[in-house]
Enzyme design. Structure first.
Site, short mmCIF file in Angstrom:
data_model
loop_
_atom_site.label_atom_id
_atom_site.label_comp_id
_atom_site.label_asym_id
_atom_site.label_seq_id
_atom_site.Cartn_x
_atom_site.Cartn_y
_atom_site.Cartn_z
N ASP A 348 0.84 -1.19 0.00
CA ASP A 348 0.00 0.00 0.00
C ASP A 348 0.88 1.25 0.00
O ASP A 348 1.98 1.25 0.57
CB ASP A 348 -0.88 0.04 1.25
CG ASP A 348 -1.88 -1.10 1.31
OD1 ASP A 348 -2.26 -1.61 0.24
OD2 ASP A 348 -2.26 -1.50 2.43
N ASP A 371 -0.81 -2.43 -4.36
CA ASP A 371 -2.10 -2.74 -3.76
C ASP A 371 -2.91 -1.44 -3.62
O ASP A 371 -3.16 -0.76 -4.60
CB ASP A 371 -1.91 -3.46 -2.43
CG ASP A 371 -3.16 -4.19 -1.96
OD1 ASP A 371 -4.18 -4.16 -2.66
OD2 ASP A 371 -3.13 -4.77 -0.87
N ASP A 375 -5.57 2.66 2.22
CA ASP A 375 -6.42 1.65 2.85
C ASP A 375 -6.57 1.98 4.33
O ASP A 375 -5.58 2.28 5.02
CB ASP A 375 -5.82 0.25 2.69
CG ASP A 375 -6.03 -0.32 1.29
OD1 ASP A 375 -6.61 0.39 0.44
OD2 ASP A 375 -5.61 -1.47 1.05
N ARG A 428 -12.94 0.96 -5.90
CA ARG A 428 -12.57 1.35 -4.53
C ARG A 428 -12.40 2.86 -4.43
O ARG A 428 -11.34 3.37 -4.06
CB ARG A 428 -11.29 0.62 -4.08
CG ARG A 428 -11.43 -0.89 -4.13
CD ARG A 428 -10.24 -1.60 -3.53
NE ARG A 428 -10.39 -3.06 -3.65
CZ ARG A 428 -9.53 -3.95 -3.19
NH1 ARG A 428 -8.46 -3.54 -2.55
NH2 ARG A 428 -9.75 -5.24 -3.34
#
Length: 537
Positions: A348, A371, A375, A428
């Site tokens: 991330d 990724d 997050d 997302r």
């Protein structure tokens, strides 16, 4: 009902064009990044719904939905392995691994490196004997080269990384090195996954080259700066401003010293210090692959418009522990990350986890990581994500990591997303589980080919005053998995954008904080002019 499965030829060609553009941009980024950054050799997140390129022996392998799509080895009655890739020499194999069940004692689920065949390889496994095992197969039973005690819980995701360079092997769990060994048996081979009489899910497989350990110095010299040189002042709007969990808003390093960093060693040392600190980042800093922990009471701010981090990411939060279901006293809190460019993270770009709170992520430029870009998960709360330009990246922002994480997430994950430019980020934007209210306002969405806001697992999303441009499915509470609740109001939909798929009621964000909603018709111009780096104030 979902509408996204049957797309017209035009939409598919447009999506292909966007993908090719992203590949070109990623390739250019790799060219301009210093050579210390690891090059990607292979990757598979199984979001295409198949396991093409993988060849196995034993077990039952298939792509399933496990939070997101993942490759699962379902049976426990076989020594199951599957391989992919080429005959690489120095390599780092990384994957998220979730053990499901074991058949007997001394069993493991593992990632493989330098595989000669399905019976000759190095492996890093999570064992049901309560250990992490670094081992070797030479056609017979596994041979342990090194091991370390560890809590291995069925149903929990772990990130494993096995590095093989020269004769050295190193094993990492959740970005912490736990085992090492030397062996001369295999100098090259493929990557792989394995369930040794065990079932598991595997996701986000990444193989990079690795030239050996290049860890930064642990005690670098950090140069103090006089007040006013670095723009560390600012006040967030949204949940990061709320007085809660023992904090009065988010102030970062206020009251602490101000320092400048321009090397990986300086940066990693500064963000880990226990005292309040304002950290001014100068230039693009290449860090070794990994996630680097940020301690409480930090402001990490780029100087000018060309500062940032490439090769790794920032982790705001304690180590993962699924047994913790309420905020611990030592949870990381009061962190500001502003005015930074993030590129080519091997995991991330920014990860917020384990009940971290009062975090402000503002005015950053982010793309081309492996990724997520941002997050937020595992009970974290009181976070504002604002004025960021995120682009040319698929897995953009995840809020809540798994449909089964309610024990940590219910009543938390209170996050505000405002004035962000979601620029060609297919999914997302964010994808939400459990959080309420999640306030998504005054963002500009451009050409998000999968979905804009996905509100799932009984989350409550308030989506208002946004500008959706060429977004077929702008807002949905029936995207995938358990349904959520969403209210969409006062948004603009243009250029063949769809309409919200929303139902239910949601808490009003105004019961937590005051805010002024911009005219949604002005949001495109406002956000494209103001989001990203070099635009603070």
């Amino acid at each position: 009902m979902r509408r996204r499965k049957d797309r017209g030829t035009g939409a598919m060609l447009a999506a292909l064009a966007m993908t090719l553009t992203a590949i070109v941009i990623g390739a250019l980024a790799l060219v301009t990044v210093p050579s210390a950054s690891a090059a990607t050799l292979f990757g598979d997140d199984f979001e295409d719904g198949n396991s093409t390129g993988w060849s196995g022996s034993g077990g039952s392998w298939s792509v399933v939905t496990d939070g997101s799509r993942a490759l699962r080895q379902s049976g426990t009655s076989a020594d199951a392995r599957t391989l992919a890739g080429a005959g690489w020499s120095d390599q780092a194999v990384q994957a998220r691994v979730k053990p499901i069940s074991f058949n007997g004692s001394g069993r493991n689920v593992a990632i493989l490196a330098r595989a000669q065949s399905t019976s000759a390889y190095y492996y890093l496994g999570l064992s049901n004997s309560g250990s992490v095992v670094l081992g070797k197969r030479t056609g017979g039973a596994p041979v342990t080269l090194a091991s370390a005690p560890a809590t291995v819980t069925a149903g929990t995701w772990y990130t494993l990384r096995l590095e093989a360079f020269g004769t050295t092997l190193r094993g990492f769990v959740d970005n912490v090195q736990v085992v090492t060994a030397t062996d001369t048996g295999y100098s090259s081979g493929r990557a792989g996954l394995a369930g040794y009489y065990a079932s598991a899910s595997f996701d986000d497989v990444l193989v990079t080259d690795v030239g050996g350990p290049s860890q930064p110095p642990s005690t670098p010299t950090i140069t103090p700066l006089p007040p006013g040189v670095c723009p560390t002042s600012g006040t967030p709007v949204g949940f990061a401003s709320v007085n809660a969990w023992g904090r009065s808003g988010t102030t970062g390093g206020a009251g602490g010293s101000t320092v400048e960093v321009d090397t990986a060693g300086e940066l990693i040392s500064a963000i880990a210090q226990t005292a309040p600190l304002n950290i001014c980042v100068r230039g693009m800093i290449t860090v070794p692959a990994g996630m680097y922990n940020v301690a409480s009471n930090k402001s990490i701010v780029g100087v000018g418009s060309d500062a940032g981090i490439t090769g790794g990411g920032l982790n705001v939060g304690l180590a993962v522990d699924d047994a913790i279901t309420s905020p611990p006293a030592n949870a990381v809190n009061n962190v500001i990350i502003r005015n930074l460019t993030f590129r080519n993270a091997n995991d991330d770009s920014i990860n917020v986890q384990m009940f971290s709170h009062h975090v402000w992520i503002d005015h950053n430029d982010m793309c081309c990581g492996y990724d997520g870009l941002v997050d937020i998960k595992r009970g974290s709360s009181y976070v504002t994500v604002s004025w960021n330009h995120v682009h040319n990246h698929t897995k953009n922002m995840l809020l809540g990591h798994d449909d089964g994480a309610g024990a940590q997430d219910i009543g938390r994950l209170k996050v505000s997303y405002h004035h962000n430019w979601f620029d060609q980020t297919p999914q997302r934007n964010p994808r939400v589980r459990f959080g309420e209210p999640v306030h998504v306002f005054n963002n500009y969405y451009y050409y998000n080919t999968d979905v804009g806001v996905a509100c799932q697992a009984n989350a409550g999303c308030m989506v208002e005053g946004n500008y959706f441009d060429r977004v077929e499915e702008p807002v949905s509470n029936s995207y995938a998995g358990p349904a959520g609740r969403c209210v969409a109001r006062n948004n603009v939909f243009v250029n063949e954008s769809g309409q919200p798929d929303c139902s239910g009621t949601v808490q009003e964000p105004s019961t937590y904080y005051g805010y002024t909603l911009d005219d949604p018709n002005s949001v495109k111009a406002t956000v494209t002019a103001g989001a990203g780096v070099g635009k603070i104030g």
